[in-house]
Design an enzyme around this catalytic site. Structure first.
Site, PDB file in Angstrom:
ATOM      1  N   SER A 178     122.266  20.054  -5.425  1.00 24.68           N
ATOM      2  CA  SER A 178     121.871  21.166  -4.547  1.00 24.68           C
ATOM      3  C   SER A 178     123.040  21.625  -3.688  1.00 24.68           C
ATOM      4  O   SER A 178     123.796  20.817  -3.168  1.00 24.68           O
ATOM      5  CB  SER A 178     120.720  20.712  -3.645  1.00 24.68           C
ATOM      6  OG  SER A 178     121.077  19.544  -2.934  1.00 24.68           O
ATOM      7  N   TYR A 209     120.113  20.917 -14.336  1.00 25.09           N
ATOM      8  CA  TYR A 209     121.356  20.883 -15.112  1.00 25.09           C
ATOM      9  C   TYR A 209     121.052  20.952 -16.609  1.00 25.09           C
ATOM     10  O   TYR A 209     120.254  20.169 -17.124  1.00 25.09           O
ATOM     11  CB  TYR A 209     122.129  19.600 -14.787  1.00 25.09           C
ATOM     12  CG  TYR A 209     122.923  19.681 -13.501  1.00 25.09           C
ATOM     13  CD1 TYR A 209     122.822  20.769 -12.640  1.00 25.09           C
ATOM     14  CD2 TYR A 209     123.811  18.660 -13.159  1.00 25.09           C
ATOM     15  CE1 TYR A 209     123.572  20.834 -11.481  1.00 25.09           C
ATOM     16  CE2 TYR A 209     124.566  18.721 -11.989  1.00 25.09           C
ATOM     17  CZ  TYR A 209     124.442  19.815 -11.154  1.00 25.09           C
ATOM     18  OH  TYR A 209     125.183  19.872 -10.004  1.00 25.09           O
ATOM     19  N   LYS A 248     133.784  14.737  -1.384  1.00 24.11           N
ATOM     20  CA  LYS A 248     133.516  16.168  -1.151  1.00 24.11           C
ATOM     21  C   LYS A 248     132.116  16.368  -0.608  1.00 24.11           C
ATOM     22  O   LYS A 248     131.172  15.707  -1.049  1.00 24.11           O
ATOM     23  CB  LYS A 248     133.692  16.960  -2.445  1.00 24.11           C
ATOM     24  CG  LYS A 248     133.663  18.474  -2.222  1.00 24.11           C
ATOM     25  CD  LYS A 248     134.211  19.228  -3.420  1.00 24.11           C
ATOM     26  CE  LYS A 248     133.211  19.367  -4.529  1.00 24.11           C
ATOM     27  NZ  LYS A 248     133.793  19.981  -5.735  1.00 24.11           N
ATOM     28  N   LYS A 301     129.156  19.404   0.468  1.00 21.26           N
ATOM     29  CA  LYS A 301     128.707  20.790   0.392  1.00 21.26           C
ATOM     30  C   LYS A 301     128.498  21.334   1.803  1.00 21.26           C
ATOM     31  O   LYS A 301     127.950  20.636   2.666  1.00 21.26           O
ATOM     32  CB  LYS A 301     127.393  20.863  -0.381  1.00 21.26           C
ATOM     33  CG  LYS A 301     127.510  20.370  -1.814  1.00 21.26           C
ATOM     34  CD  LYS A 301     128.392  21.267  -2.653  1.00 21.26           C
ATOM     35  CE  LYS A 301     128.447  20.788  -4.098  1.00 21.26           C
ATOM     36  NZ  LYS A 301     129.258  21.698  -4.944  1.00 21.26           N
ATOM     37  N   ASP A 347     132.926  22.354   0.308  1.00 25.87           N
ATOM     38  CA  ASP A 347     132.632  23.283  -0.783  1.00 25.87           C
ATOM     39  C   ASP A 347     131.493  24.203  -0.353  1.00 25.87           C
ATOM     40  O   ASP A 347     130.374  23.747  -0.148  1.00 25.87           O
ATOM     41  CB  ASP A 347     132.214  22.463  -2.014  1.00 25.87           C
ATOM     42  CG  ASP A 347     131.928  23.329  -3.236  1.00 25.87           C
ATOM     43  OD1 ASP A 347     131.971  24.562  -3.121  1.00 25.87           O
ATOM     44  OD2 ASP A 347     131.674  22.747  -4.312  1.00 25.87           O
ATOM     45  N   ASN A 376     130.489  26.935  -2.102  1.00 26.34           N
ATOM     46  CA  ASN A 376     129.802  27.537  -3.251  1.00 26.34           C
ATOM     47  C   ASN A 376     129.553  29.038  -3.099  1.00 26.34           C
ATOM     48  O   ASN A 376     128.467  29.519  -3.413  1.00 26.34           O
ATOM     49  CB  ASN A 376     128.485  26.799  -3.522  1.00 26.34           C
ATOM     50  CG  ASN A 376     128.719  25.403  -4.061  1.00 26.34           C
ATOM     51  OD1 ASN A 376     128.859  24.454  -3.271  1.00 26.34           O
ATOM     52  ND2 ASN A 376     128.824  25.265  -5.364  1.00 26.34           N
ATOM     53  N   GLU A 394     136.502  24.790  -0.801  1.00 27.97           N
ATOM     54  CA  GLU A 394     136.271  25.210  -2.189  1.00 27.97           C
ATOM     55  C   GLU A 394     135.287  26.376  -2.211  1.00 27.97           C
ATOM     56  O   GLU A 394     134.299  26.371  -1.476  1.00 27.97           O
ATOM     57  CB  GLU A 394     135.709  24.004  -2.940  1.00 27.97           C
ATOM     58  CG  GLU A 394     135.386  24.239  -4.394  1.00 27.97           C
ATOM     59  CD  GLU A 394     135.062  22.916  -5.101  1.00 27.97           C
ATOM     60  OE1 GLU A 394     135.552  21.851  -4.676  1.00 27.97           O
ATOM     61  OE2 GLU A 394     134.293  22.956  -6.081  1.00 27.97           O
ATOM     62  N   GLU A 408     135.727  27.064 -10.665  1.00 27.12           N
ATOM     63  CA  GLU A 408     134.608  26.748 -11.569  1.00 27.12           C
ATOM     64  C   GLU A 408     133.857  27.999 -12.012  1.00 27.12           C
ATOM     65  O   GLU A 408     133.240  27.995 -13.067  1.00 27.12           O
ATOM     66  CB  GLU A 408     133.655  25.753 -10.928  1.00 27.12           C
ATOM     67  CG  GLU A 408     132.828  26.319  -9.790  1.00 27.12           C
ATOM     68  CD  GLU A 408     131.891  25.273  -9.170  1.00 27.12           C
ATOM     69  OE1 GLU A 408     132.333  24.568  -8.256  1.00 27.12           O
ATOM     70  OE2 GLU A 408     130.737  25.179  -9.622  1.00 27.12           O
ATOM     71  N   ASP A 425     137.561  24.787 -15.323  1.00 22.97           N
ATOM     72  CA  ASP A 425     136.244  24.343 -15.779  1.00 22.97           C
ATOM     73  C   ASP A 425     136.262  24.291 -17.305  1.00 22.97           C
ATOM     74  O   ASP A 425     136.866  25.140 -17.958  1.00 22.97           O
ATOM     75  CB  ASP A 425     135.171  25.325 -15.290  1.00 22.97           C
ATOM     76  CG  ASP A 425     133.775  24.899 -15.690  1.00 22.97           C
ATOM     77  OD1 ASP A 425     133.108  24.257 -14.869  1.00 22.97           O
ATOM     78  OD2 ASP A 425     133.360  25.189 -16.818  1.00 22.97           O
ATOM     79  N   HIS A 428     137.133  21.114 -12.008  1.00 20.47           N
ATOM     80  CA  HIS A 428     135.714  21.050 -11.651  1.00 20.47           C
ATOM     81  C   HIS A 428     134.996  20.189 -12.683  1.00 20.47           C
ATOM     82  O   HIS A 428     135.245  20.312 -13.878  1.00 20.47           O
ATOM     83  CB  HIS A 428     135.121  22.462 -11.670  1.00 20.47           C
ATOM     84  CG  HIS A 428     133.623  22.488 -11.593  1.00 20.47           C
ATOM     85  ND1 HIS A 428     132.818  22.932 -12.625  1.00 20.47           N
ATOM     86  CD2 HIS A 428     132.791  22.116 -10.597  1.00 20.47           C
ATOM     87  CE1 HIS A 428     131.555  22.847 -12.259  1.00 20.47           C
ATOM     88  NE2 HIS A 428     131.500  22.356 -11.038  1.00 20.47           N
ATOM     89  N   ALA A 429     134.104  19.318 -12.191  1.00 18.07           N
ATOM     90  CA  ALA A 429     133.313  18.534 -13.146  1.00 18.07           C
ATOM     91  C   ALA A 429     131.925  18.317 -12.569  1.00 18.07           C
ATOM     92  O   ALA A 429     131.488  19.035 -11.679  1.00 18.07           O
ATOM     93  CB  ALA A 429     134.012  17.238 -13.506  1.00 18.07           C
ATOM     94  N   GLY A 430     131.235  17.299 -13.078  1.00 21.48           N
ATOM     95  CA  GLY A 430     129.823  17.150 -12.761  1.00 21.48           C
ATOM     96  C   GLY A 430     129.014  17.829 -13.840  1.00 21.48           C
ATOM     97  O   GLY A 430     129.388  17.805 -15.028  1.00 21.48           O
TER      98      GLY A 430
END
Lengths: 433, 433
Positions: free
Chosen positions: A24, A33, A217, A219, A247, A249, A273, A300, A323, A350-352
């Site tokens: 989130s 995801y 990191k 959010k 970050d 977003n 970010e 990303e 990405d 970027h990952a996850g």
């Protein structure tokens, strides 16, 4: 008879992550995801797997786009395809009618990513090498042939790209050894999801440091007071020597980003970010000038190499976050790594998501061995979600990604995971919808 | 009971234009002009029609994206929807999961365009007004409420937008009268398609002047010698007083564009359109500095208002070419018109395709009446393709678009045209595939 690509299968796979608020953030409050999962098969029985990552609804649109591109792959000769992956990528991206849907952006470009990645996975398997090693053992000339220079030449010429790769060639063997022994530095986003409680944030931040991570990191971008409180709690939990990235977003406009970052500066965030729209090159440059020494990072959601080129030309970013499946796969990412090297900007992928850790580690490791030649100020994002669904999940030790040894790109899902999470007919979804 | 949207139908409609090379250019050699055609219906029996334009393959992907957005429309209260079209557009563009497919670009954004346009068509029909007039009669405050300022404020604030609209308010009635009497200037692209012979080019260029057009357009960007020859022939055919625009359709890199334009300068091209990637804001600015007095124009592939904002901030364009269905419909185009007015750059809409002429005329006419207040150096593109399929086709007289009087946005296709051209089951396609 020459080996051919005989099929391309695409599957809509979704994981119900919104049930736990994993993932989130300020702009994506309840993601499921998902992966548009692609398998190519050859007449010789070889397979390649790739995917595009989405966050739920619309994954069926992504799958439709992959199907639209499939005729450019199925029926192709495998030796010709693998012998000129640059030309193959240019065909994927420049189809005379499908190009209109982008060009080179959004759904149709992510579809090209899923296919390009599947073909690189196939190439790695046929060669018996992980893709980072396959790339790192290609000649500078072969690597340069992957790049579409049409819109890049004002920032990077083929000759400059060759020079970068040739300069890095002498140390390749030594860096490969170092990589195999020590791995590649990682940072973790696990503590910082916006939906987590303060207590969970503090506990996970401490655990991350105990696990050997030197960067975490958080959010930010929803509530200003909460941003300051959470960043202060995290800083108190990890001490002054651990880097804390934040970050947003894309939550802010340019002026707003600058204003919202001011009260966070005392807690020494390492990078901000996605402070604003990923399309706003000039906006990133304006924010960067205003918030230094906080570094600006994005990537990303950057749609293609033309946008990365300009972020570098405009001095809009300190950190480039490529990405695996937003741009057109491994092939376009080689161009982006070369652009970053030309401008001296570190790449921190970027990952996850779904399988992004598994894929981007190859790109960062290739960069270390054969392009930038360094891991200084470079880290790969790590999120501990969904790895159990992959046949060759990433391995972390003491805050480092260990170099993968399995041939291919790492995006293969367990068949049982695919069967369980197919949307909408898989049992995980049938039970709840 | 409150009137509701009860259905959204989407149809894949394709016209086999590639058979005649109508619409051929340097990057789109064989387009089949297509529409993802959207119809919304209300419980009260009203209808609205909109479309996204594509050039053939992939129109089914576009249709899938419209279907993904449909739940944001169906079931909505019509008075609430039409009472705050800005809020509706922001919901379309910012869905928490679908946003990932863009954000605000490519297939998912064009789907938002098709739906937004259909809802504006509905609004016009319910009000009994053509959309240009509906817009031109809204108050400055209502118009400003349409704009999503999140990423625009560093270039245009709500207060500045209000000032622009209030400054134009006094002359609205007079300009409406002038528009109804004289129409809006047009230019024609009909003579210049790349697939046409020299003889056809010369003949059509002369016919265009005879028909009253003061500007024509030629496609360039494939063969350098052919570009010079065709531009010379066109200049000889029309004389020195007719403006000739040229259009490279993104064929060049930045340096290449500058080099390719040099030998064309003696033939006095009025603007160079799409000299390079539509994503290359800094590239357009570099080309513009190098090729003046040739003007730089772009927009038909510009993904959203954030890119237009930067093209204006970077002084990258002399002419802004908005498109009816690339950005998120009428609503986002209001923001783009305000940005252009703020920066003093004339808007010359992109048209042609399927129904683009029918739709963009409303935007240009609204701009004249209520935003910029002028038609100076402003022209709407005209291409004489496919108008016969629309229930309210554009009307041209002496090189001008006559102001449409039919309520709505003009994107309604004849039911027989839809039935004939449905892909792949319509008779036009069954006969040939």
């Amino acid at each position: 008879m020459t080996e051919q690509i005989v099929s391309l299968d695409v599957t809509d796979v979704r994981f119900p992550t919104s049930r736990e608020l994993d993932g989130s953030d300020a702009m994506n409050p309840e993601p499921d995801y998902s992966a548009t999962y692609v398998t190519v098969r050859t007449s010789g029985g070889a397979e390649g797997h790739g995917l595009a990552f989405t966050i739920g609804r619309g994954n069926e649109v992504q799958a439709a786009a992959v199907s639209a591109l499939a005729p450019l792959v199925v029926g192709q000769s495998v030796p010709e395809l693998l012998g000129d992956l640059g030309a193959f990528n240019r065909r994927l991206v420049n189809d005379g009618q499908l190009r209109w849907l982008g060009p080179s952006k959004g759904v149709i470009h992510m579809a090209a990513a899923a296919i390009d990645n599947a073909v690189w996975d196939l190439a790695g398997r046929i060669a018996g090498k992980p893709v980072w090693r396959l790339l790192a053992e290609m000649s500078p000339e072969q690597l340069v042939s992957l790049v579409d220079f049409r819109y890049l030449r004002d920032a990077l010429t083929p000759e400059e790209a060759l020079d970068i790769l040739r300069a890095a060639a002498p140390g390749r063997a030594e860096r490969t050894e170092h990589l195999l022994a020590h791995g590649y530095p990682a940072y973790t986003t696990t503590p910082g999801w916006l939906g987590y409680t303060d207590e969970k944030l503090v506990r996970l931040a401490k655990e991350a440091v105990d696990d050997g991570f030197r960067q975490i990191k958080l959010k930010v971008g929803a509530d200003a007071e909460a941003d300051a409180r959470r960043l202060r709690l995290a800083r108190e939990a990890v001490g002054p020597d651990i880097r804390i990235a934040i970050d947003a977003n894309q939550a802010w406009g340019v002026t707003e980003a600058i204003e919202r970052l001011r009260p966070l500066a005392p807690f020494d965030p390492y990078w901000i970010e996605e402070p604003t729209s990923p399309d706003d090159i000039l906006g990133h440059a304006a924010i960067r000038r205003a918030v230094a020494p906080i570094r600006v990072a994005t990537g990303e959601h950057c749609q293609n190499q033309v946008v990365f080129k300009q972020l570098l030309q405009a001095e809009g970013i300190d950190i480039l976050q490529l990405d695996a499946s937003r741009v057109a796969g491994v092939t376009e990412n080689v161009a982006i790594l070369l652009l970053a090297a030309k401008f001296g900007v570190p790449v921190c992928p970027h990952a996850g998501g779904v399988g992004l850790c598994e894929m981007v580690q190859h790109l960062a490791m290739f960069d270390y061995v054969a392009v930038s030649g360094t891991t200084e100020n470079r880290v790969i994002e790590y999120v501990d979600h969904l790895h159990e669904h992959f046949t060759a999940p990433v391995t972390l030790r003491d805050g480092h990604y260990l170099a993968p040894l399995t041939p291919g790109l790492g995006a293969e899902l367990h068949p049982a995971s695919v069967a369980d999470h197919r949307y909408p007919e898989g049992p995980v979804w049938r039970e709840t919808t």
